[in-house]
Design an enzyme around this catalytic site. Structure first.
Site: not given
Ligand code: CTP
Ligand code: CA
Length: 227
Positions: A33-35, A100
């Protein structure tokens, strides 16, 4: 399902907003995931709804409450986010504020990966679809106005200009996330709005203020409110 629209300049106009991170599964218990808190995208969706727009908010997993008056679609992965966005078309304006994940694991494991004999798992990655670029592609279903975000640590405006051209969107909100900007961990945001070739430098603002100002600029563009 569009909610009852508030009275306001954007009454009768349809908006799509993406927000939050995406989660790309590695196995049933792990993900990439991204932050992203989702605060900016959720604030934009709420601000557009308060101006009367009929808003669909497509969001990855966040701790943010669903904003009042928007039609919420919760998704996990980038591919699900793209499908949900396409389902929401046609719209008059799309704002892509989601962080995203650029890559997903090519083949998710159906069972939890185990530490076997000290061997490290090799994750083969695949590139995710670019939602902003896909929505920006010319065609019958293209929103009349497509707005992207660019978080940059250096040469903020130059990188944002290049990104606007590459993605084919109409506007980009360029966010200065360099340590000196105080954006990370702070409450204020230093952004520049690029509308085609026109650059506007905004003063440091909260995410809520950025959302209100962007929603006002969108209303002015669509209906000429003079904002
Ligand atoms: N974006 C998107 N789908 C993706 C990647 C990005 O819709 N798969 C959108 C983001 O929501 C944002 C804009 O594209 O509005 C810019 O995202 P960013 O990560 O800065 O751009 P990338 O093209 O992924 O470039 P970079 O290599 O800098 O990450
Ligand atoms: Ca990216």
């Amino acid at each position: 399902i569009p909610k009852a629209e508030a009275p306001g300049p954007l009454r009768g106009w349809r908006a799509l907003v993406t927000s939050g991170p995406t989660h790309e599964p590695i196995d049933p218990v792990r993900y990439i995931a991204n932050r992203s808190s989702g605060k900016q995208g959720h604030a934009i969706a709420g601000a557009l709804a308060r101006l009367g727009a009929s808003v669909t908010l497509v969001s990855g997993p966040t701790r943010e409450p669903d904003p009042d008056g928007v039609a919420m679609v919760h998704v996990e992965s980038a591919r699900d986010m793209l499908a949900a966005c396409q389902d929401a078309l046609p719209v008059d304006v799309a704002v892509c504020a989601a962080a995203v994940a650029d890559w997903r694991v090519r083949a998710m494991s159906s069972q939890k990966l185990k530490k076997e004999g000290g061997q490290l798992p090799a994750l083969e990655l695949a590139e995710n679809p670019d939602i902003l670029a896909t929505l920006s592609r010319p065609g019958r279903m293209r929103p009349g106005l497509v707005v992207g975000f660019a978080a940059e640590t250096e040469k903020v405006v130059a990188h944002a200009r290049a990104k606007l051209a590459r993605k084919g969107c109409d506007w980009i909100v360029a966010n200065d996330v360099s340590p000196s900007s105080g954006t990370f961990g702070g409450t204020s945001n230093t952004v520049h709005l690029l509308r085609g070739d026109t650059l506007e430098d905004w003063p440091p603002l909260s995410k809520e203020e950025v959302a209100q100002r962007l929603a006002a600029a969108i209303a002015d563009h669509l209906v000429g409110t003079g904002a």
